[in-house]
Design a protein around this motif. Structure first.
Motif, PDB file in Angstrom:
ATOM      1  N   THR A   6      34.973   2.584  23.735  1.00 28.31           N
ATOM      2  CA  THR A   6      35.043   2.014  25.001  1.00 28.31           C
ATOM      3  C   THR A   6      33.731   1.476  25.297  1.00 28.31           C
ATOM      4  N   LEU A   7      32.480   2.396  24.709  1.00 29.32           N
ATOM      5  CA  LEU A   7      31.221   1.810  25.070  1.00 29.32           C
ATOM      6  C   LEU A   7      30.628   0.813  24.201  1.00 29.32           C
ATOM      7  N   ASP A   8      31.464   0.885  22.865  1.00 29.39           N
ATOM      8  CA  ASP A   8      31.027  -0.205  21.912  1.00 29.39           C
ATOM      9  C   ASP A   8      31.756  -1.672  22.417  1.00 29.39           C
ATOM     10  N   ARG A   9      32.839  -1.497  22.858  1.00 22.61           N
ATOM     11  CA  ARG A   9      33.619  -2.683  23.526  1.00 22.61           C
ATOM     12  C   ARG A   9      32.634  -3.433  24.583  1.00 22.61           C
ATOM     13  N   LEU A  10      32.124  -2.426  25.446  1.00 29.79           N
ATOM     14  CA  LEU A  10      31.224  -3.148  26.477  1.00 29.79           C
ATOM     15  C   LEU A  10      29.991  -3.563  26.057  1.00 29.79           C
ATOM     16  N   ILE A  11      29.502  -2.873  24.904  1.00 25.57           N
ATOM     17  CA  ILE A  11      28.045  -3.344  24.332  1.00 25.57           C
ATOM     18  C   ILE A  11      28.607  -4.771  23.726  1.00 25.57           C
ATOM     19  N   ARG A  12      29.655  -5.108  23.134  1.00 22.62           N
ATOM     20  CA  ARG A  12      30.036  -6.298  22.446  1.00 22.62           C
ATOM     21  C   ARG A  12      30.178  -7.220  23.730  1.00 22.62           C
ATOM     22  N   ASP A  13      31.062  -6.922  24.603  1.00 19.18           N
ATOM     23  CA  ASP A  13      31.096  -7.890  25.660  1.00 19.18           C
ATOM     24  C   ASP A  13      30.391  -8.387  26.667  1.00 19.18           C
ATOM     25  N   ILE A  14      29.510  -7.468  27.257  1.00 10.67           N
ATOM     26  CA  ILE A  14      28.696  -7.700  28.426  1.00 10.67           C
ATOM     27  C   ILE A  14      27.399  -8.729  28.156  1.00 10.67           C
ATOM     28  N   PRO A  15      27.561  -9.816  29.110  1.00 11.45           N
ATOM     29  CA  PRO A  15      26.569 -10.623  28.870  1.00 11.45           C
ATOM     30  C   PRO A  15      25.088 -10.111  28.876  1.00 11.45           C
ATOM     31  N   LYS A  16      24.143 -10.595  28.054  1.00 11.28           N
ATOM     32  CA  LYS A  16      22.896 -10.126  27.808  1.00 11.28           C
ATOM     33  C   LYS A  16      21.761 -11.091  27.962  1.00 11.28           C
ATOM     34  N   VAL A  17      20.694 -10.658  28.514  1.00 11.82           N
ATOM     35  CA  VAL A  17      19.527 -11.308  28.696  1.00 11.82           C
ATOM     36  C   VAL A  17      18.378 -10.772  27.891  1.00 11.82           C
ATOM     37  N   GLU A  18      17.893 -11.707  27.014  1.00 12.11           N
ATOM     38  CA  GLU A  18      16.907 -11.159  26.162  1.00 12.11           C
ATOM     39  C   GLU A  18      15.550 -11.664  26.525  1.00 12.11           C
ATOM     40  N   LEU A  19      14.577 -10.680  26.608  1.00 14.39           N
ATOM     41  CA  LEU A  19      13.334 -11.239  26.913  1.00 14.39           C
ATOM     42  C   LEU A  19      12.090 -10.819  26.029  1.00 14.39           C
ATOM     43  N   HIS A  20      12.512 -10.246  24.840  1.00 17.02           N
ATOM     44  CA  HIS A  20      11.353  -9.821  24.122  1.00 17.02           C
ATOM     45  C   HIS A  20      11.844 -10.224  22.619  1.00 17.02           C
ATOM     46  N   LEU A  21      11.391 -11.274  22.233  1.00 16.73           N
ATOM     47  CA  LEU A  21      12.308 -12.019  21.060  1.00 16.73           C
ATOM     48  C   LEU A  21      11.232 -12.824  20.437  1.00 16.73           C
ATOM     49  N   HIS A  22      10.453 -12.413  19.060  1.00 18.43           N
ATOM     50  CA  HIS A  22       9.486 -13.389  18.747  1.00 18.43           C
ATOM     51  C   HIS A  22      10.439 -14.287  17.604  1.00 18.43           C
ATOM     52  N   ILE A  23      10.424 -15.595  17.937  1.00 16.23           N
ATOM     53  CA  ILE A  23      11.346 -16.378  17.316  1.00 16.23           C
ATOM     54  C   ILE A  23      11.004 -16.540  15.594  1.00 16.23           C
ATOM     55  N   GLU A  24       9.729 -16.329  15.396  1.00 18.30           N
ATOM     56  CA  GLU A  24       9.330 -16.083  13.982  1.00 18.30           C
ATOM     57  C   GLU A  24       9.919 -14.952  13.290  1.00 18.30           C
ATOM     58  N   GLY A  25      10.004 -13.935  13.899  1.00 17.25           N
ATOM     59  CA  GLY A  25      10.664 -12.620  13.657  1.00 17.25           C
ATOM     60  C   GLY A  25      12.110 -12.511  13.499  1.00 17.25           C
ATOM     61  N   THR A  26      12.659 -13.906  13.597  1.00 12.85           N
ATOM     62  CA  THR A  26      14.256 -14.118  13.344  1.00 12.85           C
ATOM     63  C   THR A  26      14.256 -14.578  11.891  1.00 12.85           C
ATOM     64  N   LEU A  27      13.073 -15.055  11.275  1.00 11.72           N
ATOM     65  CA  LEU A  27      13.449 -15.755  10.018  1.00 11.72           C
ATOM     66  C   LEU A  27      13.743 -14.823   8.983  1.00 11.72           C
ATOM     67  N   GLU A  28      15.244 -14.919   8.544  1.00  7.27           N
ATOM     68  CA  GLU A  28      15.849 -13.989   7.637  1.00  7.27           C
ATOM     69  C   GLU A  28      15.368 -14.420   6.090  1.00  7.27           C
ATOM     70  N   PRO A  29      15.438 -13.312   5.385  1.00  5.35           N
ATOM     71  CA  PRO A  29      14.876 -13.783   3.946  1.00  5.35           C
ATOM     72  C   PRO A  29      15.663 -14.909   3.261  1.00  5.35           C
ATOM     73  N   GLU A  30      17.079 -15.113   3.360  1.00  5.02           N
ATOM     74  CA  GLU A  30      17.524 -16.243   2.948  1.00  5.02           C
ATOM     75  C   GLU A  30      17.062 -17.317   3.248  1.00  5.02           C
ATOM     76  N   MET A  31      16.690 -17.472   4.689  1.00  6.93           N
ATOM     77  CA  MET A  31      15.987 -18.936   5.172  1.00  6.93           C
ATOM     78  C   MET A  31      14.490 -18.882   4.456  1.00  6.93           C
ATOM     79  N   VAL A  32      13.778 -17.896   4.443  1.00  4.77           N
ATOM     80  CA  VAL A  32      12.621 -17.910   3.718  1.00  4.77           C
ATOM     81  C   VAL A  32      12.642 -18.495   2.442  1.00  4.77           C
TER      82      VAL A  32
END
Length: 338
Positions: A6-32
């Motif tokens: 039940t908690l897993d479903r809530l984590i999946r479904d609840i709308p989220k706001v992200e405030l600490h995200l370095h966009i360069e830190g989303t550069l996956e190895p495949e894209m590198v």
């Protein structure tokens, strides 16, 4: 431990706001590797697997060394657009409805990539994310604290033509030996231009760095901030003023701020009344985007549905959005549990 379904479903479904995200830190190895091939950039690793295997860090600096090297494949506007849009696609799957992206222009301008190329690619992806997924977003320019103050001033000057595309300024990179006080003057200048200040403090640096960020930089949010517990008076102030802490659980484990998730103080901070939030920091390097961070916390620490709701509400309350937009974010979050 196993995660309650039940908690897993809530984590999946609840709308989220992200405030600490370095966009360069989303550069996956495949894209590198994809971008390196496009631009003829030689990489020190022989394969995607070899690069991913290198993501074992002894501390923040060992991560930063690899992080800055990876950024070398970002050369033109299409690269920044592709990187950011890939983040938004993953964020959409995780239920993110608003994100505030950090970016490090000095990492790029120092290599000869103009500010307008960086911002142009990111903003185009932000527009695409809104039209495709309904995700709203803002852009926060970060100063690299290991570089001199004059470099930060030069970066602010380069950013002035793009003020209408930025919501704030931040401070990141290695904390050790680089206190917030080093950037007091440039943050004052940024605030005079209407940019809202945030700062990394209290990750590897001491609680006194959190105080400096508040007192000298005027920080409205503290990024990480987990070492605030070293100063009871500071904790009381953070609770009283409801200053948000943008915690990044998987990052903290990967960089050995805490030895294991069971010892993370996120829930303890929440119980003391701090406005703590959950974020993913540099998810390509630290093993998970925002939903994975929530799940890692839920597996290791005693939280329930009410705590997940509160963490998400905290982020919405701390977002740099107009009051009407904040009310909408909160309504959407609460609608997931009622």
């Amino acid at each position: 431990m196993a995660l309650d379904p039940t908690l897993d479903r809530l984590i999946r479904d609840i709308p989220k706001v992200e405030l600490h995200l370095h966009i360069e830190g989303t550069l996956e190895p495949e894209m590198v590797f994809e971008l390196a091939a496009r631009h003829g950039v030689a990489l020190p690793h022989s394969s995607v697997g070899a690069l991913r295997a290198a993501y074992e860090f002894g501390d923040l600096q060992s991560f930063l060394d690899l992080y800055y090297a990876g950024c070398d494949v970002l050369r033109d506007e299409s690269d920044f657009h592709a990187m950011a849009l890939a983040y938004f696609e993953r964020a959409h799957r995780d239920g993110v409805i608003h994100a505030e992206l950090f970016f490090d222009p000095q990492t790029h301008t120092g290599r000869g990539v103009p500010m307008e190329v960086v911002i142009g690619g990111l903003r185009r992806a932000m527009d695409d994310a809104r039209s495709r997924y309904g995700i709203t977003s803002e852009l926060i320019l970060c100063f690299l604290r290991h570089l001199p103050e004059e470099d930060a001033f030069a970066t602010l000057d380069q950013a002035l033509p793009f003020l209408d595309q930025l919501v704030g300024v931040g401070l990141d990179s290695g904390e050790r030996g680089n206190p917030p006080s080093k950037f007091e003057r440039v943050f004052a200048a940024a605030r005079s231009h209407g940019l809202r200040p945030v700062a990394h403090a209290g990750e590897e640096g001491p609680a006194s760095y959190v105080r400096e960020a508040l007192d000298l930089l005027g920080a409205e949010r503290i990024d990480h901030g987990v070492r605030c517990v070293e100063d009871d008076g500071l904790v009381e102030r953070l609770v009283r003023d409801q200053v948000a802490l943008t915690a990044c659980p998987l990052s903290n484990i990967k960089l050995r701020v805490f030895p294991e998730m069971e010892q993370h103080n996120l829930v303890a901070l929440l119980r003391r009344g701090l406005r703590v939030t959950v974020n993913s920091d540099d998810p390509a390097y630290f093993g998970g985007y925002i939903a994975a961070n929530f799940r890692a916390v839920a597996r290791a620490l005693p939280i329930g549905a009410a705590d997940v709701l509160r963490l998400c509400e905290n982020a919405a309350r701390a977002a740099f959005v107009p009051d009407a937009a904040r009310a909408d974010l909160l309504a959407r979050i609460r609608g997931a549990v009622h």
